[in-house]
Design an enzyme around this catalytic site. Structure first.
Site, mmCIF file in Angstrom:
data_model
loop_
_atom_site.group_PDB
_atom_site.id
_atom_site.type_symbol
_atom_site.label_atom_id
_atom_site.label_comp_id
_atom_site.label_asym_id
_atom_site.label_seq_id
_atom_site.Cartn_x
_atom_site.Cartn_y
_atom_site.Cartn_z
ATOM 1 N N THR A 122 27.312 50.500 80.580
ATOM 2 C CA THR A 122 26.682 49.175 80.640
ATOM 3 C C THR A 122 27.195 48.198 79.597
ATOM 4 O OG1 THR A 122 24.857 49.899 79.221
ATOM 5 C CG2 THR A 122 24.572 50.183 81.586
ATOM 6 N N ASP A 123 27.859 48.691 78.537
ATOM 7 C CA ASP A 123 28.335 47.768 77.499
ATOM 8 C C ASP A 123 29.661 47.129 77.864
ATOM 9 O OD1 ASP A 123 26.146 48.384 76.061
ATOM 10 O OD2 ASP A 123 27.184 49.148 74.286
ATOM 11 N N ASN A 138 26.060 53.532 77.023
ATOM 12 C CA ASN A 138 26.819 52.473 76.351
ATOM 13 C C ASN A 138 28.165 52.234 77.024
ATOM 14 O OD1 ASN A 138 24.740 52.178 74.580
ATOM 15 N ND2 ASN A 138 25.828 52.918 72.778
ATOM 16 N N GLU A 143 17.540 51.151 73.613
ATOM 17 C CA GLU A 143 17.879 52.569 73.431
ATOM 18 C C GLU A 143 17.286 53.104 72.125
ATOM 19 O OE1 GLU A 143 22.115 53.130 73.825
ATOM 20 O OE2 GLU A 143 22.216 51.638 75.426
ATOM 21 N N VAL A 192 24.147 56.091 67.585
ATOM 22 C CA VAL A 192 24.888 55.840 68.829
ATOM 23 C C VAL A 192 24.179 54.777 69.662
ATOM 24 C CG1 VAL A 192 25.569 56.856 71.036
ATOM 25 C CG2 VAL A 192 25.962 58.108 68.913
ATOM 26 N N ALA A 193 22.857 54.862 69.694
ATOM 27 C CA ALA A 193 22.082 53.933 70.512
ATOM 28 C C ALA A 193 22.121 52.518 69.963
ATOM 29 C CB ALA A 193 20.633 54.411 70.605
ATOM 30 N N ASP A 196 43.317 7.980 69.901
ATOM 31 C CA ASP A 196 44.278 6.882 70.035
ATOM 32 C C ASP A 196 44.055 6.213 71.390
ATOM 33 O OD1 ASP A 196 45.830 7.108 67.661
ATOM 34 O OD2 ASP A 196 46.730 8.919 68.460
ATOM 35 N N ASP A 230 50.125 10.780 61.080
ATOM 36 C CA ASP A 230 48.799 11.174 61.577
ATOM 37 C C ASP A 230 48.430 12.582 61.131
ATOM 38 O OD1 ASP A 230 48.490 8.794 62.914
ATOM 39 O OD2 ASP A 230 49.235 9.552 64.825
ATOM 40 N N ASN A 261 20.850 47.713 73.563
ATOM 41 C CA ASN A 261 20.993 48.738 72.536
ATOM 42 C C ASN A 261 19.716 48.921 71.720
ATOM 43 O OD1 ASN A 261 23.878 48.082 73.249
ATOM 44 N ND2 ASN A 261 24.211 49.710 71.772
ATOM 45 N N ASP A 293 49.700 11.556 66.957
ATOM 46 C CA ASP A 293 51.037 11.857 67.484
ATOM 47 C C ASP A 293 52.121 11.696 66.423
ATOM 48 O OD1 ASP A 293 50.896 9.113 67.317
ATOM 49 O OD2 ASP A 293 51.082 8.755 69.470
ATOM 50 N N GLU A 335 29.428 49.577 70.970
ATOM 51 C CA GLU A 335 30.778 49.935 70.524
ATOM 52 C C GLU A 335 31.835 48.904 70.921
ATOM 53 O OE1 GLU A 335 28.696 51.876 72.099
ATOM 54 O OE2 GLU A 335 28.687 53.916 71.356
#
Length: 995
Positions: A819-820, A816, A779, A335-336, A382, A714, A776, A710, A340
């Site tokens: 702060t994520d 997470n 963590e 998880v740490a 061009d 081209d 992470n 254009d 995610e």
């Protein structure tokens, strides 16, 4: 007329509501009923028009077109049904990490059940499995956030699709209008030109040198010639020369066709199911993120196995609880480790950046093209309309007897003919000027018409051609030649560099005259006579040299030159033109293929000098690109002297710089070409195939090349370029489809602004990656070192056996979630640094996460783990830095407070890390408050963390306890050290960079 064909009632029946699954079938059947399933290729064009109840001379009215759109549906292929919202939400759970967390939930639930079963009578325990409940709730919240972020990104992509929606020219209300391709209906009159994508199936009404590439439908590699004549028998799809088909493209010529089928009632609609099996390929950035996630996952698995083995050897598993606790520890590490929301945040940041680009006229068709934009090292552009204003004005007219100036600028037909020295214009000069402008306005497909607002003017077609129309109106040459009606055309192509028409003189017994215009040096080679003082005489070598000298003089003065010529044919029949080939019936199959007979023995009458002033903002953009290590290359079909003059005015080359021509490029081998393209920045008189040569040469030298285009020819160069750029105003649909980016304003400065924005977006991606991964990793190190050194830090109770984790899985998940998401997303919209265009372009081979960033990530991760574990240790009696006032609390109570401390320190450490991660070298205190979104995200995170600590039921759910004021000083002080440590590292890095 065959009465099987017409069914007027099919056009007037009121539409009725059908079930959604039957709607497409009903629309197809309704279209087929218009023609009673008769093959229009075997039916006369007038009969097809009558069956579809439309006048080919005026087209449909707007009201009738709307009725048909309601009845027959939009002109688009059926797409896969949209994924339901509930299914999109459930897809948020289809992730290995989620499966891991669900396993953690099951393990935690089993642990709670075992504890309940084995609990002594009267013993207190958790009334509910709070860990399991919290993990599930956090997963749901995370899924909601992921769904919202994906919806935002999807909305941005849909908005881009609308901006790049194809458009087509149709005849409606008696005038040519440009409409969205999806609004085309059966009976519309298509107006086709070189570079157009055919928007629907149709029966040709008229064609001039019309050739269409049908490889996408029939597999035929060579463009097919098209003619409106009715077929005498049923033919295979590839042999229906009088039909045009949806999805094919016009490579040459012009034509008009009546729409016989739209949407699923087209030939491509019948095979549409085969076109819907493609899947989006992962972008290089996404692939690298997947690679990083795998590396992190493998590393965490190795760490978890090592920790479990170490615990088994050192501590031993004495009960089921020990096994469950160890498994929960492994889950905590997983998880740490993995952020995610990384994939969702990455997509949203790219989408928001692309939306900002679109607001500044740069429409990026694919999100991942942003990655390439920031790496551009050469921009090939061009000249006309991109480096210049594309406000073509005929300013000079040079004829054999003299030279005049036309006053007035822009497309308003207001101005006068004046002599260069201010004296009266002689009559013979004026007559030659009128002849020159008359030829130019007849050999012309441009159109000038009044805008909706009084005093405004709209142009249809090529701006260069329209400038001739404007000049003719200023001098009334258009009225003098109004009695000429066009009967045939040999269209302009980039290879021919000229255009000719055959017109019938209504005042001279219908006799025919050829009118031509083109590059003066090219057109002059087809002339052997000259029009002087109202008479035609032989063109001498002296005349020829005088004309070429004038071309050079005007080119040095930055004029674009066009020559005009004519040829009286002295016959009223095309078949009687000398040299014309006819079949056994005396008919001409396609006069546009007999240019050698039509364009021989032309009479030179004069040339025009067209001014197209450089855009004032382009010089600054070229200079900015140069500072950013980006070379600007100008490619044009104009005269070399004109090209060099404009390029020097814009700062692309020095005042004495030269231009290479297409002929010179053709004479070079590959080694010579590579040497030339590494040194020369201006190319003139080039054909589209030269653009492809230049791009491939630059790419061989390791450049990331942007190429503008254009015209239809081209498209190969635009497609081959690393960043293909199509013109939004003058660009053809074929080129727009080949490009990765479309300029809505056809402005070179917009390309440079897009590169700047691309660099800024990429910088922001690196910022939030540095932040997310270092947080992470912090963590992971906290959990790992907390277990390994649990005895020294006081985390492990000396009187107990088994495993004690420093932080709970629910706490790590909350960190997470907190702060994520918001802080990382806010960093994705961080303002650009001032030096973003003072750096050399990034190579595509450079890793997004390079060695220097990994150094930042590991360094900050270790600091974060140290300050977190010190904060925990201070609240445990048997630790290294224990506050002795906690002795009486007991170890279990101490662990709750210590975990609350560690939990809070880690949250604040990551918030300080968000401030520090905005730059690898620059101090965090530079522009500290420039990102209001980041400070808003930090404030929101703090409020939510306070709730977890001070709301009683959240205390139970997350294993926290209210902290006293002194503890907050410890938390913030220790967390702040992450910012201090980052600043110290940056000082050393800046010192090393200077050395």
């Amino acid at each position: 007329m065959d009465d099987r064909i017409i069914d007027p009632s099919a056009l007037s029946r009121e539409p009725h509501v059908e079930p959604e699954d039957a709607k497409e079938t009903q629309e197809v059947k309704a279209q087929q009923a218009l023609l009673n399933d008769v093959d229009p290729s075997l039916t006369d064009a007038d009969q097809v028009a009558q069956a579809l109840n439309v006048d080919p001379r005026t087209g449909l009215s707007s009201e009738e077109a709307k009725l048909r759109l309601d009845k027959f549906g939009p002109n688009e292929l059926a797409s896969a049904p949209p994924v339901p919202k509930w299914k999109k939400f459930l897809q948020q759970f289809q992730d290995p990490l989620v499966y891991l967390l669900l396993a953690a939930t099951a393990i935690s639930l089993v642990a709670w059940i075992i504890e309940k079963v084995n609990a002594a009578p009267g013993a207190e325990g958790e009334a509910l499995p709070f860990d399991s409940i919290v993990i599930v709730l956090i997963l749901i919240v995370n899924a909601i956030l992921g769904y919202m972020q994906e919806a935002k990104a999807e909305e941005a992509v849909n908005a881009l699709s609308e901006m790049t929606a194809p458009t087509s020219n149709v005849l409606r209300n008696g005038r040519v209008e440009r409409i969205n391709t999806t609004d085309i209906v059966p009976g519309d009159i298509l107006v086709l030109g070189e570079g157009d994508t055919v928007p629907a199936d149709g029966r040709l009404l008229a064609a001039a040198s019309l050739r269409i590439a049908e490889a996408s439908l029939t597999g035929e590699s060579v463009p097919v010639g098209k003619k409106p004549a009715t077929l005498d028998s049923a033919k295979a799809l590839g042999d229906r020369a009088n039909m045009v088909f949806n999805g094919t493209s016009v490579t040459q010529g012009t034509g008009r066709a009546i729409v016989t089928g739209t949407g699923m009632n087209t030939q491509v609609g019948k095979i549409a199911d085969l076109l819907q099996s493609t899947e989006d390929e992962a972008t290089p950035l996404q692939k690298e993120m997947n690679h990083v996630s795998k590396i992190l996952g493998i590393a965490v698995c190795i760490i978890a196995v090592v920790v479990l083995l170490a615990l088994a050897v050192l501590e031993g598993f004495h009960s089921v609880h020990d096994v469950i606790d160890s498994l929960l520890l492994a889950v905590s590490l997983a998880v740490a480790a993995v952020p995610e929301g990384l994939a969702a945040i990455l997509t949203v940041v790219l989408a928001l950046g692309v939306q900002r680009m679109a607001a500044h006229h740069a429409i990026v068709k694919k999100l991942h093209s942003v990655e390439t934009l920031g790496s551009a090292s050469v921009i090939c552009s061009d000249k006309t309309g991109t480096l210049t204003r594309n406000e073509m004005t005929v300013e000079r007219v040079v004829v054999p007897s003299g030279e005049v100036e036309l006053t007035g600028t822009g497309y308003a037909p207001e101005g006068d003919m004046v002599s260069i020295d201010g004296s009266a214009v002689p009559e013979n000069v004026a007559n030659e000027v009128l002849a020159t402008l008359g030829a130019g306005t007849l050999a012309n497909d441009g159109e000038l018409r009044e805008g909706e607002k009084p005093g405004t003017w709209e142009i249809v077609g090529d701006p260069t051609e329209v400038s001739l129309v404007v000049a003719a109106r200023k001098t009334h040459a258009d009225k003098k030649f109004a009695h000429f009606d066009r009967v045939a055309e040999i269209p302009f192509t980039s290879e021919r560099k000229r255009m000719s028409v055959i017109a019938r003189n209504a005042t001279d017994a219908g006799k025919l005259t050829v009118f031509a215009k083109g590059a003066p040096d090219v057109l002059l080679s087809y002339c052997d006579r000259i029009y002087v003082n109202g008479a035609i005489r032989k063109l001498t070598e002296g005349d020829r040299q005088d004309i070429l000298d004038t071309v050079e003089r005007l080119s040095r003065e930055a004029y674009r030159t066009l020559g005009e010529a004519f040829r009286p044919l002295e016959t009223d029949s095309l078949a009687q033109i000398p040299g014309i080939r006819t079949n056994s019936a005396g008919e001409i199959s396609d006069i546009s293929e007999q240019a050698e007979a039509i364009e021989a023995h032309l009479v030179w009458c004069g040339m025009v000098g067209i001014i197209d002033p450089p855009r004032t903002e382009v010089r600054d953009a070229v200079a900015e690109a140069h500072r950013a290590g980006i070379r600007t290359v100008m490619i044009t079909g104009d005269h070399p002297l004109t090209a060099a003059r404009i390029a020097s005015d814009l700062g692309i080359i020095a005042k004495d710089g030269k231009a290479l021509t297409g002929d010179e490029l053709d004479a070079m081998d590959e080694a010579q070409l590579d040497k030339a393209t590494s040194e020369v920045s201006v190319y003139a008189r080039v054909a589209p195939e030269h653009k492809l040569k230049i791009v491939e040469s630059l790419q061989r030298q390791g450049n990331i090349a942007a190429m503008t285009g254009d015209g239809v020819n081209d498209a190969p160069a635009v497609k081959s370029a690393d960043i293909g750029v199509a013109m939004g105003i003058t660009g053809t649909e074929v080129t727009k489809q080949s490009a990765k980016m479309i300029l809505a304003d056809d402005n070179f400065s917009t390309i440079v602004a897009a590169v700047r924005e691309g660099r800024g977006i990429f910088d922001n991606i690196r910022k939030f990656l540095r932040y997310l991964l270092s947080s992470n990793v912090g963590e992971v190190f906290t959990v790992f070192f907390g277990v390994v050194f649990a005895g020294w830090l006081g985390i492990k109770n000396p009187e107990s056996v088994g495993v004690t984790v420093p932080l709970l899985a629910t706490q790590l998940l909350w960190i997470n979630l907190l702060t994520d998401a918001a802080p990382a997303l806010a960093m994705g919209v961080d303002p650009m640094t001032e030096d973003v265009m003072n750096r050399k372009p990034r190579k595509l081979t450079d890793r997004v996460i390079d060695g220097a960033m990994w150094g930042d990530i590991i360094y900050i991760g270790i600091i974060m783990a140290i300050v977190t574990l010190i904060g925990m240790d201070m609240h445990l009696t048997s630790g290294l830095f224990t506050d002795r006032s906690v002795d009486a609390m007991g170890h279990d109570a101490q662990m709750v407070e210590a975990r609350t401390m560690g939990f809070t320190i880690l949250v604040f450490a990551q918030l300080f890390n968000a401030i520090a991660s905005r730059s690898h070298l620059q101090s965090a205190f530079v522009g500290l408050f420039s990102n209001k979104w980041l400070w808003g995200a930090i404030g929101l995170s703090i409020v939510l963390q306070l709730l977890v600590i001070y709301v009683p039921f959240l205390n139970t759910a997350f294993g926290t306890t209210p902290l006293p004021p002194m503890a907050w000083l410890e938390c913030i002080g220790l967390a702040f050290f992450v910012l201090v440590a980052s600043e110290i590292r940056k000082i050393f890095l800046r010192m090393r960079a200077k050395k």
